[in-house]
Motif scaffolding. Sequence first.
Motif, PDB file in Angstrom:
ATOM      1  N   SER A  30       0.837  -1.192   0.000  1.00 23.36           N
ATOM      2  CA  SER A  30       0.000   0.000   0.000  1.00 23.36           C
ATOM      3  C   SER A  30       0.874   1.245   0.000  1.00 23.36           C
ATOM      4  O   SER A  30       1.852   1.317   0.733  1.00 23.36           O
ATOM      5  N   LEU A  31       0.496   2.212  -0.844  1.00 28.38           N
ATOM      6  CA  LEU A  31       1.155   3.515  -0.834  1.00 28.38           C
ATOM      7  C   LEU A  31       0.329   4.485  -0.006  1.00 28.38           C
ATOM      8  O   LEU A  31      -0.893   4.539  -0.161  1.00 28.38           O
ATOM      9  N   HIS A  32       0.974   5.230   0.815  1.00 28.90           N
ATOM     10  CA  HIS A  32       0.274   6.209   1.659  1.00 28.90           C
ATOM     11  C   HIS A  32       0.512   7.601   1.104  1.00 28.90           C
ATOM     12  O   HIS A  32       0.212   7.859  -0.051  1.00 28.90           O
ATOM     13  N   ASP A  33       1.060   8.495   1.898  1.00 28.81           N
ATOM     14  CA  ASP A  33       1.354   9.842   1.396  1.00 28.81           C
ATOM     15  C   ASP A  33       2.388   9.791   0.288  1.00 28.81           C
ATOM     16  O   ASP A  33       3.352   9.018   0.356  1.00 28.81           O
ATOM     17  N   MET A  34       2.186  10.646  -0.720  1.00 28.46           N
ATOM     18  CA  MET A  34       3.192  10.839  -1.762  1.00 28.46           C
ATOM     19  C   MET A  34       3.388  12.332  -1.936  1.00 28.46           C
ATOM     20  O   MET A  34       2.437  13.113  -1.754  1.00 28.46           O
ATOM     21  N   GLY A  35       4.593  12.729  -2.285  1.00 23.52           N
ATOM     22  CA  GLY A  35       4.818  14.161  -2.392  1.00 23.52           C
ATOM     23  C   GLY A  35       6.003  14.516  -3.247  1.00 23.52           C
ATOM     24  O   GLY A  35       6.774  13.660  -3.689  1.00 23.52           O
ATOM     25  N   TRP A  36       6.111  15.806  -3.472  1.00 19.47           N
ATOM     26  CA  TRP A  36       7.247  16.385  -4.207  1.00 19.47           C
ATOM     27  C   TRP A  36       7.924  17.409  -3.313  1.00 19.47           C
ATOM     28  O   TRP A  36       7.261  18.223  -2.668  1.00 19.47           O
ATOM     29  N   TYR A  37       9.237  17.326  -3.299  1.00 17.29           N
ATOM     30  CA  TYR A  37      10.071  18.282  -2.597  1.00 17.29           C
ATOM     31  C   TYR A  37      11.050  18.862  -3.591  1.00 17.29           C
ATOM     32  O   TYR A  37      11.246  18.310  -4.675  1.00 17.29           O
ATOM     33  N   ARG A  38      11.692  19.969  -3.235  1.00 17.36           N
ATOM     34  CA  ARG A  38      12.712  20.541  -4.107  1.00 17.36           C
ATOM     35  C   ARG A  38      13.848  21.092  -3.276  1.00 17.36           C
ATOM     36  O   ARG A  38      13.693  21.429  -2.105  1.00 17.36           O
ATOM     37  N   GLN A  39      14.995  21.168  -3.937  1.00 13.92           N
ATOM     38  CA  GLN A  39      16.191  21.645  -3.256  1.00 13.92           C
ATOM     39  C   GLN A  39      17.082  22.393  -4.229  1.00 13.92           C
ATOM     40  O   GLN A  39      17.272  21.961  -5.365  1.00 13.92           O
ATOM     41  N   VAL A  40      17.601  23.511  -3.754  1.00 15.54           N
ATOM     42  CA  VAL A  40      18.595  24.265  -4.508  1.00 15.54           C
ATOM     43  C   VAL A  40      19.889  24.234  -3.711  1.00 15.54           C
ATOM     44  O   VAL A  40      19.871  24.063  -2.483  1.00 15.54           O
ATOM     45  N   PRO A  41      21.014  24.384  -4.383  1.00 14.13           N
ATOM     46  CA  PRO A  41      22.301  24.324  -3.669  1.00 14.13           C
ATOM     47  C   PRO A  41      22.367  25.314  -2.516  1.00 14.13           C
ATOM     48  O   PRO A  41      21.981  26.478  -2.660  1.00 14.13           O
ATOM     49  N   GLY A  42      22.824  24.838  -1.381  1.00  9.58           N
ATOM     50  CA  GLY A  42      22.986  25.696  -0.228  1.00  9.58           C
ATOM     51  C   GLY A  42      21.752  25.875   0.623  1.00  9.58           C
ATOM     52  O   GLY A  42      21.791  26.564   1.649  1.00  9.58           O
ATOM     53  N   CYS A  95      10.845  13.123  -5.593  1.00  5.52           N
ATOM     54  CA  CYS A  95       9.607  12.437  -5.250  1.00  5.52           C
ATOM     55  C   CYS A  95       9.804  11.692  -3.931  1.00  5.52           C
ATOM     56  O   CYS A  95      10.890  11.151  -3.668  1.00  5.52           O
ATOM     57  N   ASN A  96       8.761  11.669  -3.129  1.00 10.78           N
ATOM     58  CA  ASN A  96       8.802  10.968  -1.841  1.00 10.78           C
ATOM     59  C   ASN A  96       7.528  10.163  -1.676  1.00 10.78           C
ATOM     60  O   ASN A  96       6.446  10.613  -2.064  1.00 10.78           O
ATOM     61  N   ALA A  97       7.666   8.981  -1.109  1.00 12.21           N
ATOM     62  CA  ALA A  97       6.485   8.144  -0.872  1.00 12.21           C
ATOM     63  C   ALA A  97       6.646   7.328   0.399  1.00 12.21           C
ATOM     64  O   ALA A  97       7.728   6.805   0.669  1.00 12.21           O
ATOM     65  N   ALA A  98       5.563   7.236   1.135  1.00 12.99           N
ATOM     66  CA  ALA A  98       5.490   6.346   2.298  1.00 12.99           C
ATOM     67  C   ALA A  98       4.691   5.118   1.891  1.00 12.99           C
ATOM     68  O   ALA A  98       3.621   5.251   1.287  1.00 12.99           O
ATOM     69  N   ALA A  99       5.239   3.955   2.189  1.00 15.32           N
ATOM     70  CA  ALA A  99       4.593   2.735   1.732  1.00 15.32           C
ATOM     71  C   ALA A  99       4.684   1.643   2.780  1.00 15.32           C
ATOM     72  O   ALA A  99       5.611   1.629   3.603  1.00 15.32           O
ATOM     73  N   THR A 100       3.718   0.755   2.745  1.00 15.28           N
ATOM     74  CA  THR A 100       3.776  -0.477   3.519  1.00 15.28           C
ATOM     75  C   THR A 100       4.076  -1.602   2.548  1.00 15.28           C
ATOM     76  O   THR A 100       3.405  -1.740   1.517  1.00 15.28           O
ATOM     77  N   LEU A 101       5.088  -2.387   2.872  1.00 13.57           N
ATOM     78  CA  LEU A 101       5.480  -3.498   2.015  1.00 13.57           C
ATOM     79  C   LEU A 101       4.675  -4.753   2.347  1.00 13.57           C
ATOM     80  O   LEU A 101       3.999  -4.813   3.379  1.00 13.57           O
ATOM     81  N   PHE A 102       4.797  -5.756   1.496  1.00 10.70           N
ATOM     82  CA  PHE A 102       4.074  -7.006   1.721  1.00 10.70           C
ATOM     83  C   PHE A 102       4.527  -7.711   2.993  1.00 10.70           C
ATOM     84  O   PHE A 102       3.757  -8.474   3.588  1.00 10.70           O
TER      85      PHE A 102
END
Length: 120
Positions: A30-42, A95-102
Amino acid sequence: QVQLVESGGGLVQPGGSLRLVCAASGRIFSLHDMGWYRQVPGKERELVARIISGGSTNYADSVKGRFTISRDNAKNTVYLQMNSVKPEDTAVYYCNAAATLFDGNRVDAWGQGTLVTVSS
């Protein structure tokens, strides 16, 4: 384990649009929360947008009204539609995702990142 593969980054002109795609694979129960983050140098990685499995979303104030996050649960995929982009949107997007594995374990996975450059 969970693998996240991002695509869709690249060079876009200010005011233009871009769609990022993140596909999750692996022994996912099962996939739970999914999201997008970003980062610039520094700078620290920051939240852009997040969506829970039921569809509720939240956005960073800087992208509200311009970016839209959505997901296709059948495809284990999350999207980020970026409209009216600005030079300050230039960053590596993760991309980030929280998941429960089998096996019952819960994991928090990250993609490798995709570069978005907003420039004329």
